[in-house]
Scaffold this active site. Structure first.
Site, PDB file in Angstrom:
ATOM      1  N   ASP A 335      64.410  29.499  66.284  1.00 30.60           N
ATOM      2  CA  ASP A 335      64.515  29.236  67.721  1.00 30.60           C
ATOM      3  C   ASP A 335      65.966  29.096  68.126  1.00 30.60           C
ATOM      4  O   ASP A 335      66.388  29.566  69.161  1.00 30.60           O
ATOM      5  CB  ASP A 335      63.730  27.981  68.097  1.00 30.60           C
ATOM      6  N   ARG A 339      70.966  22.887  66.399  1.00 28.28           N
ATOM      7  CA  ARG A 339      70.513  21.497  66.395  1.00 28.28           C
ATOM      8  C   ARG A 339      69.613  21.241  65.185  1.00 28.28           C
ATOM      9  O   ARG A 339      69.413  22.124  64.340  1.00 28.28           O
ATOM     10  CB  ARG A 339      69.801  21.159  67.706  1.00 28.28           C
ATOM     11  N   ASP A 340      69.030  20.044  65.114  1.00 25.59           N
ATOM     12  CA  ASP A 340      68.227  19.683  63.938  1.00 25.59           C
ATOM     13  C   ASP A 340      66.850  20.333  64.026  1.00 25.59           C
ATOM     14  O   ASP A 340      65.833  19.677  63.985  1.00 25.59           O
ATOM     15  CB  ASP A 340      68.092  18.160  63.846  1.00 25.59           C
ATOM     16  N   GLU A 341      66.863  21.638  64.146  1.00 19.97           N
ATOM     17  CA  GLU A 341      65.613  22.379  64.272  1.00 19.97           C
ATOM     18  C   GLU A 341      65.755  23.657  63.456  1.00 19.97           C
ATOM     19  O   GLU A 341      65.413  23.671  62.290  1.00 19.97           O
ATOM     20  CB  GLU A 341      65.323  22.649  65.750  1.00 19.97           C
ATOM     21  N   ASP A 348      58.651  31.818  69.662  1.00 22.85           N
ATOM     22  CA  ASP A 348      59.932  32.469  69.927  1.00 22.85           C
ATOM     23  C   ASP A 348      60.017  33.790  69.164  1.00 22.85           C
ATOM     24  O   ASP A 348      60.515  34.791  69.672  1.00 22.85           O
ATOM     25  CB  ASP A 348      61.094  31.556  69.529  1.00 22.85           C
ATOM     26  N   TRP A 400      51.750  30.958  70.249  1.00 21.00           N
ATOM     27  CA  TRP A 400      52.668  30.768  69.118  1.00 21.00           C
ATOM     28  C   TRP A 400      52.047  31.401  67.864  1.00 21.00           C
ATOM     29  O   TRP A 400      52.548  32.383  67.330  1.00 21.00           O
ATOM     30  CB  TRP A 400      52.952  29.272  68.918  1.00 21.00           C
ATOM     31  N   GLU A 610      68.691  28.279  76.088  1.00 18.00           N
ATOM     32  CA  GLU A 610      67.297  27.832  76.080  1.00 18.00           C
ATOM     33  C   GLU A 610      66.796  27.603  77.509  1.00 18.00           C
ATOM     34  O   GLU A 610      65.650  27.924  77.826  1.00 18.00           O
ATOM     35  CB  GLU A 610      67.207  26.519  75.286  1.00 18.00           C
ATOM     36  N   HIS A 631      69.472  30.497  72.106  1.00 23.37           N
ATOM     37  CA  HIS A 631      68.011  30.491  72.035  1.00 23.37           C
ATOM     38  C   HIS A 631      67.551  31.829  72.603  1.00 23.37           C
ATOM     39  O   HIS A 631      67.615  32.053  73.796  1.00 23.37           O
ATOM     40  CB  HIS A 631      67.518  29.370  72.947  1.00 23.37           C
TER      41      HIS A 631
HETATM   42  C1  BGC Z   1      61.834  25.066  70.254  1.00 24.61           C
HETATM   43  C2  BGC Z   1      61.177  26.150  71.041  1.00 24.61           C
HETATM   44  C3  BGC Z   1      59.778  26.193  70.516  1.00 24.61           C
HETATM   45  C4  BGC Z   1      59.191  24.913  70.994  1.00 24.61           C
HETATM   46  C5  BGC Z   1      57.739  24.756  70.925  1.00 24.61           C
HETATM   47  C6  BGC Z   1      61.209  23.789  70.690  1.00 24.61           C
HETATM   48  O1  BGC Z   1      61.788  22.661  70.220  1.00 24.61           O
HETATM   49  O2  BGC Z   1      63.200  25.068  70.345  1.00 24.61           O
HETATM   50  O3  BGC Z   1      61.864  27.260  71.299  1.00 24.61           O
HETATM   51  O4  BGC Z   1      59.041  27.294  70.799  1.00 24.61           O
HETATM   52  O5  BGC Z   1      59.848  23.797  70.479  1.00 24.61           O
HETATM   53  O6  BGC Z   1      57.363  24.559  72.189  1.00 24.61           O
END
Ligand code: BGC
Length: 721
Positions: A335, A339-341, A348, A400, A610, A631
């Site tokens: 995504d 960040r912490d993701e 996405d 998703w 984003e 994003h």
């Molecule tokens: C992500 C999104 C992802 C979503 C789920 C977010 O934190 O960055 O792009 O699809 O969570 O809704």
């Protein structure tokens, strides 16, 4: 693989955030014909033979569904061999031994898994004899100079540390998860040099690379032992021009480097950052911006698509979309990279997939990720929302988890390769069989969780996606979003099954029931832009023209602004153009105010944001908590530019036959698209002239050209119209 005979080895007592270095000395007494190294670890490693890096794969072995699949790399190493050899492998934490973002459940119950290595070295001498060296108790291990590391942590390095080696210990870890390397390697792709270096109003020293990118910094300096270089990263500056990275949330994104004596070079080896700016928090005497550069990382992929226009802002948008793909195709489709993701969010992934296939050859990249998707699919058919999986099961996931059907179908369309469908067909079937087991309605998908039209702009004023309940994520109905994607997935299963020679009669009946239940339930309730767009795009209305006209009127009524979120936006321009509202599609694309694709460009964006208003007109930020500047979801508009504005679409899978039906607009003087398909190069360019429009078209195959309502069937060649 020889590696199956090796043992997993570890360093007893090492903490999860250090990076132990494993070592094996060996001698080659005869001349070597070939030599190879098979290696992998439960983290990310860097291997060196006699001080030289082995291979170019950064962050090897990459990220897979580790419970079931761990890639093994094989390197030819004969050129690096000498008579006396030292093989060293440093093992960082990577994604395997990650310190997770607090909101996810780690897939490893033991967060503090020790660093583990497994390897097999295989040498064939010119006299035909062979030798195999496996990881075992003869290896040594020490703490390395890397004292702290992690994908979300950055790296701490102390070059004054002297390793103290002791015997490595054999440990228990599965070997049935080992598979040969499948994905393309992540490699260093390009170098970006500082554009400027300045003091911010707060007095901090900041270096600007002029481009938001994914990778790391590299430097060459002269220093005294013990001097420190500390660099923090950021994507944007705040409205006063100060360094800002609160949007990274808990990701530390810092390199702390303690120098040794003398001239030295370094770049992080076990992490990556999403950044444009560096703040120099501490530095040795004599350090300057000239000592530093940024290195761009992404998975190896060949560029296949290019867009150019007469409009500087549009070209910047096209470039931003490419940069967001580069920044987010680092081993898995993420995504965001900062960040912490940085997770493989399936939504996405599917949203951007078509654009991705226009811009780059992503076959190998997706083959690996789809294999992880299959491995992650639950026995009940549920496909996790992120792949490799991290989060706990919750019934639902429409739009998703439907990546399981959408992405293979897209890959088949672009590349004409049936194996994407045959590989995924059982997983697709399992997915659509799962939906009725959780739905509250027969023949529709309702009553389950979905992110809905995530980030849509038709939500209430006080909207905040992290705090409001699920049903309010945008105003589009969750049940509608779920049901649309259910219908689409069943439709893809039917089309795939037909191509694969399966009996799909039961699915045809199911599809017919879904469509009629959908029409009965939702036809009179298509309120939001996204509800209309989805219904149009997936063919779920009896009167598409009337619905498209209503959509166009709704957009015009609110000042020609889109209100769609992640789910509706990718199809919006397509549906407007398809039903004669191309002028509105163009207006949305060219809109320089919020919300519009050129708004972020006007704010200096170099990647896709984003949020449309990640930086607001007054310079303030949308939020600290969920505000990525890299994003790619909204970058999916590039597939409309390739496929509609320039009009290049496959008539037969893999562009074996092409349709070229450009839809120009007066506001842009010229536009061109070039696409390298598996059958050769297709291009479509148009430019306004004094007496009309000049079209230049090139095609490698039989093509249907539709221009100004006239159809021309042409063979391979170049055409001027
Ligand atoms: C992500 C999104 C992802 C979503 C789920 C977010 O934190 O960055 O792009 O699809 O969570 O809704």
């Amino acid at each position: 693989m020889r590696i199956s005979s090796a043992s997993w080895i570890t360093m007893p007592g090492a903490s999860s955030t250090t990076a132990p270095i494993f070592r094996r000395r060996f001698r080659c007494r005869k001349s070597v014909r070939t030599a190879s190294l098979e290696v992998t670890c439960d983290g990310v490693y860097e291997a060196k033979l006699n001080g030289e890096r082995v291979g170019r794969f950064i962050l090897a072995p990459g990220w897979t569904e580790y419970r079931k699949r761990l890639q093994v790399q094989t390197y030819d190493i004969e050129k690096l061999l000498k008579e006396d050899n030292v093989l060293e492998v440093t093992v960082g934490s990577g994604w395997y031994r990650r310190t997770n973002a607090p909101w996810t459940k780690t897939q490893n119950p033991d967060e503090f898994l020790p660093a583990m290595l497994i390897a097999a070295l295989y040498i064939v001498y010119t006299d035909g004899s062979e030798e195999t060296i496996l990881t075992d108790g003869d290896w040594e291990v020490s703490e390395s100079e890397v004292t702290l590391n992690g994908i979300f942590i950055g790296e701490d390095v102390d070059m004054t540390r002297v390793p103290i080696f002791r015997p490595a210990v054999i440990c228990d870890h599965p070997k049935n998860i080992l598979i040969p390397q499948e994905g393309p390697e992540v490699r260093e792709q390009e170098t970006v040099y500082p554009r400027s270096s300045f003091r911010t109003p707060r007095g901090e020293w900041v270096i600007d690379f002029g481009q938001n990118l994914t990778g790391y910094m590299a430097f060459d300096i002269s220093a005294h032992a013990g001097e420190k270089l500390c660099l923090s990263t950021a994507e944007v500056l705040d409205k006063d021009g100060n360094f800002y990275n609160a949007n990274y949330r808990s990701a530390r994104s810092r390199l702390i480097y303690v120098c040794r004596e003398g001239r030295q070079s370094y770049k992080p080896r076990f992490t990556f950052f999403g950044f444009r700016y560096l703040r120099v928090d501490a530095y040795p005497q004599g350090f300057s911006a000239e000592n530093i550069r940024a290195i761009v990382l992404h998975s190896e992929m060949t560029r296949t698509g290019w867009l150019h226009s007469s409009d500087r802002m549009l070209d910047r948008l096209f470039s931003n979309i490419v940069w967001s793909q580069k920044g987010n195709y680092l081993d898995i489709p993420t995504d965001c990279p900062q960040r912490d993701e940085r997770y493989g969010w399936t939504g996405d992934g599917q949203i951007f997939c078509r654009t991705a296939t226009y811009q780059y050859d992503v076959r190998q990249f997706f083959r690996k990720w789809l294999a992880d998707m299959r491995a992650a699919q639950h026995d009940n058919g549920w496909v996790p929302e992120v792949i490799p999986s991290l989060t706990a099961y919750k019934p639902g996931g429409g739009a998703w988890s439907d990546a399981v059907t959408i992405i293979p179908w897209q890959l088949f369309e672009t590349y004409g390769d049936l194996s994407f469908l045959s590989d995924m067909y059982p997983a697709m079937e399992k997915w659509i069989a799962y939906i009725p087991t959780v739905s509250t309605d027969k023949d529709l998908w309702t009553g389950c969780w979905t992110y809905g039209d995530w980030l849509a702009l038709d939500a209430p004023e006080d909207y905040h996606p992290a705090t409001i309940e699920l049903s309010k994520r945008g105003f589009s109905s969750d049940d509608l979003v779920l049901s649309v994607f259910y219908a689409n997935s069943v439709d893809i299963v039917i089309r795939s099954g037909e191509l694969l020679g399966k009996d799909v009669s039961g699915y045809r009946d199911l599809y017919a029931r879904i469509v009629s239940a959908y029409k009965a339930r939702f036809s009179e309730r298509l309120n939001t832009q996204t509800e209309k767009v989805l219904t149009l795009h997936f063919g779920l209305t009896d009167d598409p023209q009337r619905l498209a006209d209503a959509l166009a009127a709704q957009i015009a009524d609110c000042g020609t602004k889109l209100q769609t979120g992640l789910v509706g936006t990718p199809y919006l321009l397509h549906e407007l153009s398809r039903y004669g509202h191309g002028d509105i599609a163009w207006s949305l694309l060219l809109r320089k105010e919020y919300p519009g694709w050129l708004y972020s460009v006007s704010k200096g964006a170099t990647t896709i944001w984003e949020h449309w208003d990640g930086i607001r007109p007054d310079g303030s930020f949308w939020d600290d908590d969920m505000n990525s500047y890299n994003h790619y979801a909204y970058g999916s508009v590039a597939d409309w530019v390739f496929g509609v504005a320039c009009g290049i679409r496959p008539m037969k899978p893999g562009f074996a036959q092409v349709l070229i039906a450009p839809q120009p607009d007066r506001r842009v003087a010229s536009l061109s698209a070039v696409l390298d398909t598996v059958h050769g190069r297709v291009s479509s360019a148009w430019s306004w002239t004094d007496n009309g429009i000049r079209y230049e078209i090139e095609t490698p195959v039989k093509t249907k050209i539709v221009i100004g309502g006239k159809t021309h069937i042409v063979e391979k060649g170049r055409y001027l119209l």
